[in-house]
Write a protein that holds these residues in place. Structure first.
Motif, mmCIF file in Angstrom:
data_model
loop_
_atom_site.group_PDB
_atom_site.id
_atom_site.type_symbol
_atom_site.label_atom_id
_atom_site.label_comp_id
_atom_site.label_asym_id
_atom_site.label_seq_id
_atom_site.Cartn_x
_atom_site.Cartn_y
_atom_site.Cartn_z
ATOM 1 N N GLU A 37 0.227 0.068 -3.199
ATOM 2 C CA GLU A 37 0.830 0.830 -4.289
ATOM 3 C C GLU A 37 2.317 0.492 -4.392
ATOM 4 N N VAL A 38 2.844 0.631 -5.601
ATOM 5 C CA VAL A 38 4.208 0.211 -5.899
ATOM 6 C C VAL A 38 4.983 1.366 -6.513
ATOM 7 N N VAL A 39 6.264 1.459 -6.177
ATOM 8 C CA VAL A 39 7.167 2.363 -6.866
ATOM 9 C C VAL A 39 8.338 1.537 -7.392
ATOM 10 N N THR A 40 8.699 1.757 -8.641
ATOM 11 C CA THR A 40 9.824 1.052 -9.264
ATOM 12 C C THR A 40 11.040 1.959 -9.238
ATOM 13 N N ILE A 41 12.156 1.420 -8.754
ATOM 14 C CA ILE A 41 13.372 2.225 -8.632
ATOM 15 C C ILE A 41 14.528 1.554 -9.358
ATOM 16 N N HIS A 42 15.524 2.338 -9.682
ATOM 17 C CA HIS A 42 16.783 1.817 -10.205
ATOM 18 C C HIS A 42 17.421 0.939 -9.136
ATOM 19 N N PRO A 43 18.043 -0.187 -9.509
ATOM 20 C CA PRO A 43 18.716 -1.003 -8.486
ATOM 21 C C PRO A 43 19.648 -0.142 -7.636
ATOM 22 N N PRO A 44 19.660 -0.360 -6.328
ATOM 23 C CA PRO A 44 20.445 0.511 -5.447
ATOM 24 C C PRO A 44 21.949 0.338 -5.597
ATOM 25 N N VAL A 45 22.385 -0.819 -6.098
ATOM 26 C CA VAL A 45 23.813 -1.085 -6.297
ATOM 27 C C VAL A 45 23.999 -1.815 -7.624
ATOM 28 N N ALA A 46 25.219 -1.773 -8.132
ATOM 29 C CA ALA A 46 25.530 -2.513 -9.353
ATOM 30 C C ALA A 46 25.881 -3.965 -9.057
ATOM 31 N N ALA A 47 26.277 -4.252 -7.825
ATOM 32 C CA ALA A 47 26.665 -5.607 -7.436
ATOM 33 C C ALA A 47 25.430 -6.493 -7.278
ATOM 34 N N ARG A 48 25.654 -7.807 -7.191
ATOM 35 C CA ARG A 48 24.561 -8.728 -6.895
ATOM 36 C C ARG A 48 24.050 -8.442 -5.485
ATOM 37 N N PHE A 49 22.734 -8.430 -5.326
ATOM 38 C CA PHE A 49 22.176 -8.137 -4.011
ATOM 39 C C PHE A 49 20.878 -8.899 -3.805
ATOM 40 N N GLN A 50 20.471 -8.994 -2.554
ATOM 41 C CA GLN A 50 19.197 -9.579 -2.175
ATOM 42 C C GLN A 50 18.519 -8.672 -1.158
ATOM 43 N N CYS A 51 17.190 -8.695 -1.154
ATOM 44 C CA CYS A 51 16.442 -7.845 -0.233
ATOM 45 C C CYS A 51 15.435 -8.662 0.556
ATOM 46 N N SER A 52 15.303 -8.355 1.827
ATOM 47 C CA SER A 52 14.204 -8.864 2.640
ATOM 48 C C SER A 52 13.215 -7.725 2.802
ATOM 49 N N GLU A 53 11.925 -8.044 2.691
ATOM 50 C CA GLU A 53 10.907 -7.006 2.669
ATOM 51 C C GLU A 53 10.033 -7.051 3.912
ATOM 52 N N HIS A 54 9.528 -5.898 4.312
ATOM 53 C CA HIS A 54 8.631 -5.804 5.448
ATOM 54 C C HIS A 54 7.223 -6.173 4.999
ATOM 55 N N ALA A 55 6.618 -7.147 5.641
ATOM 56 C CA ALA A 55 5.254 -7.546 5.304
ATOM 57 C C ALA A 55 4.271 -6.457 5.692
ATOM 58 N N LEU A 56 3.172 -6.372 4.974
ATOM 59 C CA LEU A 56 2.123 -5.423 5.313
ATOM 60 C C LEU A 56 1.653 -5.661 6.743
ATOM 61 N N GLY A 57 1.674 -4.626 7.549
ATOM 62 C CA GLY A 57 1.253 -4.723 8.932
ATOM 63 C C GLY A 57 2.371 -4.982 9.924
ATOM 64 N N ALA A 58 3.553 -5.372 9.430
ATOM 65 C CA ALA A 58 4.669 -5.637 10.344
ATOM 66 C C ALA A 58 5.174 -4.349 10.986
ATOM 67 N N GLU A 59 5.141 -3.257 10.232
ATOM 68 C CA GLU A 59 5.517 -1.939 10.739
ATOM 69 C C GLU A 59 4.387 -0.988 10.412
ATOM 70 N N ASP A 60 4.089 -0.072 11.327
ATOM 71 C CA ASP A 60 2.947 0.804 11.107
ATOM 72 C C ASP A 60 3.349 2.245 10.839
ATOM 73 N N HIS A 61 4.582 2.453 10.381
ATOM 74 C CA HIS A 61 5.026 3.818 10.148
ATOM 75 C C HIS A 61 5.942 3.857 8.925
ATOM 76 N N VAL A 62 5.909 4.963 8.235
ATOM 77 C CA VAL A 62 6.835 5.186 7.135
ATOM 78 C C VAL A 62 8.074 5.882 7.684
ATOM 79 N N PRO A 63 9.277 5.617 7.096
ATOM 80 C CA PRO A 63 9.502 4.831 5.893
ATOM 81 C C PRO A 63 9.796 3.349 6.148
ATOM 82 N N ASP A 64 9.379 2.791 7.291
ATOM 83 C CA ASP A 64 9.630 1.376 7.577
ATOM 84 C C ASP A 64 8.561 0.459 6.995
ATOM 85 N N ALA A 65 7.315 0.920 6.933
ATOM 86 C CA ALA A 65 6.249 0.084 6.398
ATOM 87 C C ALA A 65 6.548 -0.258 4.938
ATOM 88 N N LEU A 66 6.479 -1.539 4.598
ATOM 89 C CA LEU A 66 6.703 -2.049 3.237
ATOM 90 C C LEU A 66 8.127 -1.803 2.740
#
Length: 236
Positions: A37-66
């Motif tokens: 499932e996906v949630v769409t959010i407003h960009p967290p900052v106005a500046a240019r940014f990049q994100c690294s994402e947690h792969a499915l299964g890499a973490e087994d707890h929220v809010p770290d999973a995905l």
């Protein structure tokens, strides 16, 4: 921003889990091959940014999973300044990082369901100890609080309090470096349901690209990106 009643059980659960990230409830509801499932959010900052994402299964707890770990970048690296860089100098000071104290913007129209503050900052390159500063948000739909939540972690200079109602893009804090963190960034975790329940469902975070276009001045006729901080009433 206004204040309205909130569900204190959910808020307490979020703060308790964020205080000890490795002890969070398992995200058992998506441990199989079901669609993410996906949630769409407003960009967290106005500046240019990049994100690294947690792969499915890499973490087994929220809010770290995905979750997504987002850093501010500038086109200032390389011999001619044409490569993206994370920091100036050797990056050993928080002030070297482009994202340090960058204003953070609310992820959606919602309610602040919990705030946790760690006043200590971590030295870049060294994983910090203890709990992380965090803000938990519950999403509003048609004026009603839903079961969709987003947590911003490693924040500082928080501008909101539990119970405040925010609109997408409102300034709510700044990027910091505290708790279990190696450098200034914002950790964005999303989930549906009660965080402390085994039925909590982690959500993949996607950015609202229309909102990003407005911020950067390529959709509609907004203020240019370099003046966004002033537009939001946040001092650079």
């Amino acid at each position: 921003m206004t204040r309205q009643p909130i569900r204190t059980i959910t808020a307490t659960a979020i703060l308790a889990a964020l205080a000890h990230p490795l002890a969070s409830a398992p995200a058992g509801a998506q441990s199989d091959n079901t669609a993410i499932e996906v949630v769409t959010i407003h960009p967290p900052v106005a500046a240019r940014f990049q994100c690294s994402e947690h792969a499915l299964g890499a973490e087994d707890h929220v809010p770290d999973a995905l979750a997504a770990d987002c850093v501010v970048v500038q086109r200032s690296g390389g011999p001619d300044g044409n490569l993206l860089s994370l920091h100036s100098g050797d990056g050993t000071r928080n002030e070297d990082w482009h994202g340090w104290r960058e204003p953070l913007l609310a992820p959606f129209d919602g309610v602040v369901i919990g705030v946790q503050i760690n006043p200590e900052s971590t030295v870049p390159g060294v994983r910090g100890q203890g709990r992380s500063s965090a803000i938990g948000f519950g999403r509003l739909a048609d004026g009603e609080l839903t079961d969709v939540h987003v947590a911003y972690v490693h924040v500082r200079e928080v501008l909101v309090s539990q119970g405040d109602t925010v609109q997408a893009g409102d300034p709510i804090a700044r990027i910091g470096n505290n708790g279990s963190s190696f450098h200034p960034h914002v950790h964005i975790g999303a989930f549906r349901g009660d965080m402390m329940s085994e039925d909590a469902v982690p959500l993949q975070v996607r950015m609202d690209l229309e909102a990003m276009g407005r911020i950067r001045g390529v959709v509609g006729n907004p203020a240019p990106a370099e003046s966004v901080c002033g537009e939001y009433g946040v001092e650079p």
